[in-house]
Each structure stands twice: as structure tokens, then as C-alpha cells.
Design a protein around this motif. Structure first.
Motif, PDB file in Angstrom:
ATOM      1  N   VAL A   1      38.963  75.227  66.731  1.00 40.85           N
ATOM      2  CA  VAL A   1      39.359  75.079  68.081  1.00 40.85           C
ATOM      3  C   VAL A   1      38.642  76.311  68.793  1.00 40.85           C
ATOM      4  CG1 VAL A   1      41.404  75.596  69.639  1.00 40.85           C
ATOM      5  CG2 VAL A   1      41.451  73.762  67.649  1.00 40.85           C
ATOM      6  N   TRP A   2      38.820  77.425  68.120  1.00 38.15           N
ATOM      7  CA  TRP A   2      38.198  78.648  68.737  1.00 38.15           C
ATOM      8  C   TRP A   2      36.713  78.570  68.952  1.00 38.15           C
ATOM      9  CZ3 TRP A   2      34.864  81.933  65.899  1.00 38.15           C
ATOM     10  CH2 TRP A   2      34.352  83.008  66.599  1.00 38.15           C
ATOM     11  N   ALA A   3      36.022  78.219  67.891  1.00 35.37           N
ATOM     12  CA  ALA A   3      34.356  78.095  67.972  1.00 35.37           C
ATOM     13  C   ALA A   3      33.939  77.080  68.952  1.00 35.37           C
ATOM     14  CB  ALA A   3      33.941  77.945  66.397  1.00 35.37           C
ATOM     15  N   ALA A   4      34.493  75.671  68.685  1.00 36.88           N
ATOM     16  CA  ALA A   4      34.303  74.792  69.583  1.00 36.88           C
ATOM     17  C   ALA A   4      34.452  75.023  71.081  1.00 36.88           C
ATOM     18  CB  ALA A   4      34.973  73.496  69.264  1.00 36.88           C
ATOM     19  N   GLY A   5      35.669  75.567  71.297  1.00 35.99           N
ATOM     20  CA  GLY A   5      35.900  76.133  72.771  1.00 35.99           C
ATOM     21  C   GLY A   5      34.897  77.136  73.390  1.00 35.99           C
ATOM     22  N   ARG A   6      34.609  78.275  72.531  1.00 36.64           N
ATOM     23  CA  ARG A   6      33.704  79.207  72.884  1.00 36.64           C
ATOM     24  C   ARG A   6      32.398  78.674  73.265  1.00 36.64           C
ATOM     25  NH1 ARG A   6      35.973  84.891  72.350  1.00 36.64           N
ATOM     26  NH2 ARG A   6      33.505  85.116  72.735  1.00 36.64           N
ATOM     27  N   VAL A   7      31.928  78.055  72.210  1.00 38.57           N
ATOM     28  CA  VAL A   7      30.403  77.350  72.433  1.00 38.57           C
ATOM     29  C   VAL A   7      30.439  76.489  73.821  1.00 38.57           C
ATOM     30  CG1 VAL A   7      28.702  75.930  71.385  1.00 38.57           C
ATOM     31  CG2 VAL A   7      29.684  77.787  70.237  1.00 38.57           C
TER      32      VAL A   7
ATOM     33  N   VAL B   1      28.099  70.212  68.923  1.00 39.43           N
ATOM     34  CA  VAL B   1      29.466  71.192  68.208  1.00 39.43           C
ATOM     35  C   VAL B   1      29.755  69.833  67.124  1.00 39.43           C
ATOM     36  CG1 VAL B   1      31.669  71.881  68.597  1.00 39.43           C
ATOM     37  CG2 VAL B   1      29.663  72.715  70.137  1.00 39.43           C
ATOM     38  N   VAL B   2      29.734  70.140  65.873  1.00 33.85           N
ATOM     39  CA  VAL B   2      30.318  69.107  64.991  1.00 33.85           C
ATOM     40  C   VAL B   2      31.546  69.557  63.911  1.00 33.85           C
ATOM     41  CG1 VAL B   2      28.059  67.890  64.715  1.00 33.85           C
ATOM     42  CG2 VAL B   2      28.489  69.882  63.458  1.00 33.85           C
TER      43      VAL B   2
END
Length: 165
Positions: free
Chosen positions: A70-76, A88-89
Motif C-alpha cells: 500500500v505504501w510503495a504503490a501509493g508513493r510510486v 506497479v505489481v
């Protein structure tokens, strides 16, 4: 540029690299054909060795992975200014881990759950389709988690009701 600002700028670039590395499944999301399937396959490969652990430990690892996703996908996604970038996978990896909860560590079971998960992730039956409309990283990941859980329930129901499976 003062040294403090330069150091902060370099730290920000490094942090973005880590976020992208995580969000793209170490670059798997950059494949040109079916990045979601490639990410799901990576998720199956990564979860397979963990299936021998007690299911509560596996569930804890899955929840931790999901929080990071959730954190990484949201940031990217915010960095790219796209609601759900195809590269984003990490969401597919997390969804596949949910599909494998309490699964016997067999190639057969993991393969069937992988196929069910991909089907549900592509078709997105209601209410899964509504979840991807949530904002940020939560929306990116939530539909895949739901597809993974539904795939796991479907496989359990099939195995319970049809002995030949």
C-alpha cells in the motif's frame, strides 16, 4: 545548493528508487507483455517456500507485505501521477499471497490458486471492481487482496465438494 539540501535531495532520490524497486517487484513490472501476470507469478514463486510455515506466521508475513505494498504503490503512483500504473505489481504479489493462505505447499494447489487469482483479477467481479476506485495505494492493492481471498475461498470450496481435485 548548501550541503544539507544536496544531502536531502540525494536521500529523496534514493528513497524513490527503493519505492520503485518494491512497487515494481524488483523490476518485474517493467516487462512489456502482461506485467500483472508476471507480478502474480513472482508472488507465487516468493510465497511457495513460506507455505511450510504455520499459517498464522504466513498470514502475518502477508499482512506485512500488504502494508508495504500500500505504501510503495501509493508513493510510486503519486510520483508518476497515475492512479494505477501498470508497472506497479506489488499489488499482484500481495494478492497472490492472499490466494495462498493456508494452502498446502504443492505445485498443483499453488498453480490452481494462481490461475483463479489471475482470472478474478482480470474479470474483477463486483464488489472487487469497486475497491480499485479507492484512493492511493489502498485502492491499488485492495482489489488484488479481494481477488486473492476470493480465489482462495473458491479453491477451498472446489476441493471440499469435489474429491477428485
Amino acid at each position: 545548493m548548501p550541503d544539507r539540501e544536496r544531502a536531502a535531495s540525494k536521500a529523496g532520490v534514493g528513497a524513490r528508487r527503493v519505492e520503485r524497486l518494491i512497487a515494481t517487484g524488483a523490476g518485474v513490472g517493467h516487462v512489456t507483455v502482461a506485467p500483472g501476470t508476471a507480478g502474480s507469478l513472482l508472488g507465487a514463486v516468493l510465497c511457495f517456500p513460506l507455505l511450510g510455515l504455520p499459517w498464522p506466521v504466513y498470514l502475518g508475513a502477508t499482512l506485512l507485505l500488504t502494508a508495504v505494498a500500500v505504501w510503495a504503490a501509493g508513493r510510486v503512483a503519486a510520483d508518476l501521477r497515475q492512479p494505477d500504473p501498470s508497472q506497479v505489481v506489488i499489488d499482484e504479489i500481495a494478492g497472490m499471497w492472499f490466494a495462498a493462505i493456508a494452502l498446502p505447499p504443492t505445485f498443483y494447489d499453488v498453480t490452481v490458486c494462481f490461475l483463479l487469482f489471475r482470472l478474478l483479477d482480470v474479470v474483477k467481479p463486483a464488489p472487487i471492481s469497486r475497491l480499485e476506485k479507492l484512493s492511493g495505494g489502498f485502492g491499488i492493492v485492495a482489489d488484488d487482496v479481494a481477488a486473492g481471498l476470493l480465489a482462495r475461498v473458491m479453491w477451498w470450496l472446489l476441493k471440499v465438494n469435489f474429491e477428485f481435485l
